[in-house]
Design a protein around this motif. Structure first.
Motif, PDB file in Angstrom:
ATOM      1  N   GLY A  28       0.779  -1.223   0.000  1.00 48.77           N
ATOM      2  CA  GLY A  28       0.000   0.000   0.000  1.00 48.77           C
ATOM      3  C   GLY A  28       0.811   1.273   0.000  1.00 48.77           C
ATOM      4  O   GLY A  28       0.250   2.359   0.022  1.00 48.77           O
ATOM      5  N   LEU A  29       2.148   1.178  -0.062  1.00 52.28           N
ATOM      6  CA  LEU A  29       2.991   2.371  -0.033  1.00 52.28           C
ATOM      7  C   LEU A  29       3.282   2.906  -1.420  1.00 52.28           C
ATOM      8  O   LEU A  29       3.644   4.068  -1.565  1.00 52.28           O
ATOM      9  CB  LEU A  29       4.321   2.073   0.680  1.00 52.28           C
ATOM     10  N   TRP A  30       3.142   2.055  -2.424  1.00 54.90           N
ATOM     11  CA  TRP A  30       3.564   2.418  -3.774  1.00 54.90           C
ATOM     12  C   TRP A  30       2.414   2.283  -4.753  1.00 54.90           C
ATOM     13  O   TRP A  30       1.474   1.518  -4.533  1.00 54.90           O
ATOM     14  CB  TRP A  30       4.714   1.516  -4.238  1.00 54.90           C
ATOM     15  N   SER A  31       2.519   3.008  -5.852  1.00 54.70           N
ATOM     16  CA  SER A  31       1.568   2.870  -6.952  1.00 54.70           C
ATOM     17  C   SER A  31       2.321   2.998  -8.265  1.00 54.70           C
ATOM     18  O   SER A  31       3.136   3.910  -8.430  1.00 54.70           O
ATOM     19  CB  SER A  31       0.479   3.950  -6.872  1.00 54.70           C
ATOM     20  N   LYS A  32       2.074   2.070  -9.165  1.00 53.53           N
ATOM     21  CA  LYS A  32       2.778   2.054 -10.446  1.00 53.53           C
ATOM     22  C   LYS A  32       1.848   2.516 -11.558  1.00 53.53           C
ATOM     23  O   LYS A  32       0.725   2.030 -11.703  1.00 53.53           O
ATOM     24  CB  LYS A  32       3.282   0.648 -10.752  1.00 53.53           C
ATOM     25  N   ASP A  44       2.239  10.614  -2.367  1.00 52.86           N
ATOM     26  CA  ASP A  44       2.584  11.640  -3.347  1.00 52.86           C
ATOM     27  C   ASP A  44       1.600  11.636  -4.508  1.00 52.86           C
ATOM     28  O   ASP A  44       1.229  12.694  -5.034  1.00 52.86           O
ATOM     29  CB  ASP A  44       4.005  11.421  -3.874  1.00 52.86           C
ATOM     30  N   LEU A  45       1.170  10.434  -4.910  1.00 51.59           N
ATOM     31  CA  LEU A  45       0.198  10.326  -5.998  1.00 51.59           C
ATOM     32  C   LEU A  45      -1.129  10.959  -5.594  1.00 51.59           C
ATOM     33  O   LEU A  45      -1.708  11.736  -6.358  1.00 51.59           O
ATOM     34  CB  LEU A  45      -0.005   8.855  -6.367  1.00 51.59           C
ATOM     35  N   VAL A  46      -1.597  10.650  -4.397  1.00 52.84           N
ATOM     36  CA  VAL A  46      -2.865  11.211  -3.912  1.00 52.84           C
ATOM     37  C   VAL A  46      -2.765  12.727  -3.791  1.00 52.84           C
ATOM     38  O   VAL A  46      -3.710  13.455  -4.113  1.00 52.84           O
ATOM     39  CB  VAL A  46      -3.254  10.573  -2.566  1.00 52.84           C
ATOM     40  N   ALA A  47      -1.594  13.212  -3.331  1.00 55.31           N
ATOM     41  CA  ALA A  47      -1.407  14.657  -3.192  1.00 55.31           C
ATOM     42  C   ALA A  47      -1.463  15.364  -4.540  1.00 55.31           C
ATOM     43  O   ALA A  47      -1.775  16.561  -4.605  1.00 55.31           O
ATOM     44  CB  ALA A  47      -0.074  14.953  -2.504  1.00 55.31           C
ATOM     45  N   ASN A  48      -1.189  14.625  -5.625  1.00 53.10           N
ATOM     46  CA  ASN A  48      -1.264  15.197  -6.976  1.00 53.10           C
ATOM     47  C   ASN A  48      -2.577  14.815  -7.651  1.00 53.10           C
ATOM     48  O   ASN A  48      -2.640  14.679  -8.869  1.00 53.10           O
ATOM     49  CB  ASN A  48      -0.072  14.723  -7.827  1.00 53.10           C
ATOM     50  N   ALA A  49      -3.631  14.626  -6.863  1.00 52.97           N
ATOM     51  CA  ALA A  49      -4.973  14.298  -7.375  1.00 52.97           C
ATOM     52  C   ALA A  49      -4.987  12.984  -8.143  1.00 52.97           C
ATOM     53  O   ALA A  49      -5.772  12.809  -9.070  1.00 52.97           O
ATOM     54  CB  ALA A  49      -5.512  15.440  -8.247  1.00 52.97           C
ATOM     55  N   SER A  50      -4.116  12.055  -7.754  1.00 56.62           N
ATOM     56  CA  SER A  50      -4.013  10.731  -8.384  1.00 56.62           C
ATOM     57  C   SER A  50      -3.701  10.838  -9.875  1.00 56.62           C
ATOM     58  O   SER A  50      -4.215  10.063 -10.694  1.00 56.62           O
ATOM     59  CB  SER A  50      -5.295   9.914  -8.149  1.00 56.62           C
ATOM     60  N   VAL A  51      -2.835  11.801 -10.202  1.00 55.14           N
ATOM     61  CA  VAL A  51      -2.365  11.980 -11.580  1.00 55.14           C
ATOM     62  C   VAL A  51      -0.866  11.720 -11.599  1.00 55.14           C
ATOM     63  O   VAL A  51      -0.112  12.260 -10.788  1.00 55.14           O
ATOM     64  CB  VAL A  51      -2.657  13.406 -12.100  1.00 55.14           C
ATOM     65  N   CYS A  52      -0.413  10.886 -12.539  1.00 50.91           N
ATOM     66  CA  CYS A  52       1.002  10.539 -12.647  1.00 50.91           C
ATOM     67  C   CYS A  52       1.827  11.777 -12.985  1.00 50.91           C
ATOM     68  O   CYS A  52       1.507  12.505 -13.939  1.00 50.91           O
ATOM     69  CB  CYS A  52       1.200   9.465 -13.714  1.00 50.91           C
ATOM     70  N   THR A  53       2.886  12.001 -12.228  1.00 47.33           N
ATOM     71  CA  THR A  53       3.749  13.153 -12.495  1.00 47.33           C
ATOM     72  C   THR A  53       4.664  12.919 -13.690  1.00 47.33           C
ATOM     73  O   THR A  53       5.249  13.862 -14.212  1.00 47.33           O
ATOM     74  CB  THR A  53       4.614  13.465 -11.265  1.00 47.33           C
ATOM     75  N   GLY A  56       1.233  12.175 -16.831  1.00 45.60           N
ATOM     76  CA  GLY A  56      -0.067  12.822 -16.722  1.00 45.60           C
ATOM     77  C   GLY A  56      -1.249  11.869 -16.751  1.00 45.60           C
ATOM     78  O   GLY A  56      -2.393  12.313 -16.857  1.00 45.60           O
ATOM     79  N   HIS A  57      -0.974  10.555 -16.661  1.00 41.63           N
ATOM     80  CA  HIS A  57      -2.076   9.588 -16.659  1.00 41.63           C
ATOM     81  C   HIS A  57      -2.964   9.802 -15.435  1.00 41.63           C
ATOM     82  O   HIS A  57      -2.473   9.935 -14.311  1.00 41.63           O
ATOM     83  CB  HIS A  57      -1.520   8.163 -16.641  1.00 41.63           C
ATOM     84  N   HIS A  58      -4.273   9.827 -15.653  1.00 40.86           N
ATOM     85  CA  HIS A  58      -5.234  10.013 -14.578  1.00 40.86           C
ATOM     86  C   HIS A  58      -5.660   8.644 -14.043  1.00 40.86           C
ATOM     87  O   HIS A  58      -6.393   7.901 -14.709  1.00 40.86           O
ATOM     88  CB  HIS A  58      -6.454  10.785 -15.076  1.00 40.86           C
ATOM     89  N   HIS A  59      -5.180   8.292 -12.863  1.00 36.31           N
ATOM     90  CA  HIS A  59      -5.612   7.059 -12.222  1.00 36.31           C
ATOM     91  C   HIS A  59      -7.086   7.169 -11.865  1.00 36.31           C
ATOM     92  O   HIS A  59      -7.588   8.255 -11.566  1.00 36.31           O
ATOM     93  CB  HIS A  59      -4.789   6.800 -10.962  1.00 36.31           C
TER      94      HIS A  59
END
Length: 291
Positions: A28-32, A44-53, A56-59
């Motif tokens: 649960g610590l990482w997201s690919k 970090d992903l959640v803090a960026n609105a679940s958008v890949c930095t 720009g992929h929108h999870h």
């Protein structure tokens, strides 16, 4: 330096790891990212609105997180949260509809496929409906139609703008004609909202298809969409077999629909609140006072 400080420094200098196949998401610590393979700390992903930095992929996110992204903190007041579906047709395919409802409610914690309520966005009042794809593919049954209709009618009475976040596979086949009736019911409520000269904004997310696309998703004063969202009525195979011709690979994406006039603007999720606030002010919604 303490061990805690060392980890804090590591996060500042290396917030993401690329192509780290040895990193597991099970803890649960990482997201690919499924698009570019970038591995990020989930926080970090959640803090960026679940958008890949990286790309720009929108999870995909669901109703609770969308409400947090849109509404001012602590301002969301749910409406009609006690409404739950029944099985008027006693429908059964491989499993009974009643069992499917029960399983979806247990796995999602939701009563049905939409959450509705009143909130504020940068202090401005807003009637907000958020569909949730986890609940039977976000399908539109009687409860979804009733809750959205009541939301729109409440917004009309209070003279609030309406935002509906669409995420749906279409009408709920287990309710037959009762599901299809919701298209007309919601559309009628939106027409009365329009006659009152009030603002309606649909946000089309991935995916928005079927009867939702054929009704309230395309009735907005301004139609917003998330990048690369799948938007359409019928599936590619059905359309190609009907037209007897090959369609472009991207013909049901938000970008293609924007190029052909079906979508007004594509809004990346991190800019959504700012964009919505600007649109509300431009339409005079900031002059209203929330009840």
């Amino acid at each position: 330096m303490s061990l805690f400080d060392w980890f804090a420094d590591r996060r500042k200098t290396a917030p993401a790891v690329r192509n780290a196949q040895e990193v597991s998401e099970d803890d649960g610590l990482w997201s690919k990212c499924p698009e570019c393979g970038l591995v990020m700390y989930r926080k970090d992903l959640v803090a960026n609105a679940s958008v890949c930095t990286g790309c720009g992929h929108h999870h995909r996110i669901f109703s609770e997180e969308r409400i947090r992204l849109i509404a001012d903190e602590g301002s969301f007041e749910p409406l009609d949260s006690d409404l739950a579906p029944t099985d008027p047709l006693a429908f059964k395919d491989r499993r009974s509809y009643a069992d499917r409802i029960r399983d979806s409610q247990r796995s999602t914690g939701l009563k049905d496929g939409v959450i509705t309520g009143l909130c504020r966005l940068e202090g401005m009042p807003l009637a907000l409906g958020v569909m949730d794809f986890r609940f039977m593919g976000g399908s539109m049954g009687s409860v979804v139609g009733e809750k959205l209709t009541r939301l729109i009618e409440e917004a009309t009475a209070r003279r609030y703008p309406v935002l509906i976040v669409c995420a749906s596979g279409g009408a709920r086949m287990q309710e037959g004609m009762l599901s299809l009736m919701q298209m007309a019911k919601i559309s009628g409520a939106l027409e009365r909202h329009r006659e009152a000269e009030l603002l309606y904004l649909p946000l089309l997310t991935h995916p928005t298809t079927g009867g939702v696309t054929a009704s309230f998703a395309m009735l907005g004063d301004l139609i917003l969409a998330e990048p690369k969202a799948l938007i359409g009525f019928a599936g590619r195979r059905v359309i190609e077999q009907t037209l007897r011709e090959k369609l472009p690979d991207d013909f049901q994406t938000a970008e293609y629909l924007q190029d052909h006039g079906f979508v007004d603007t594509i809004v990346p999720r991190p800019r959504l609140r700012t964009t919505l606030a600007t649109l509300l002010r431009l339409h005079g919604c900031g002059q209203a006072v929330a009840a």
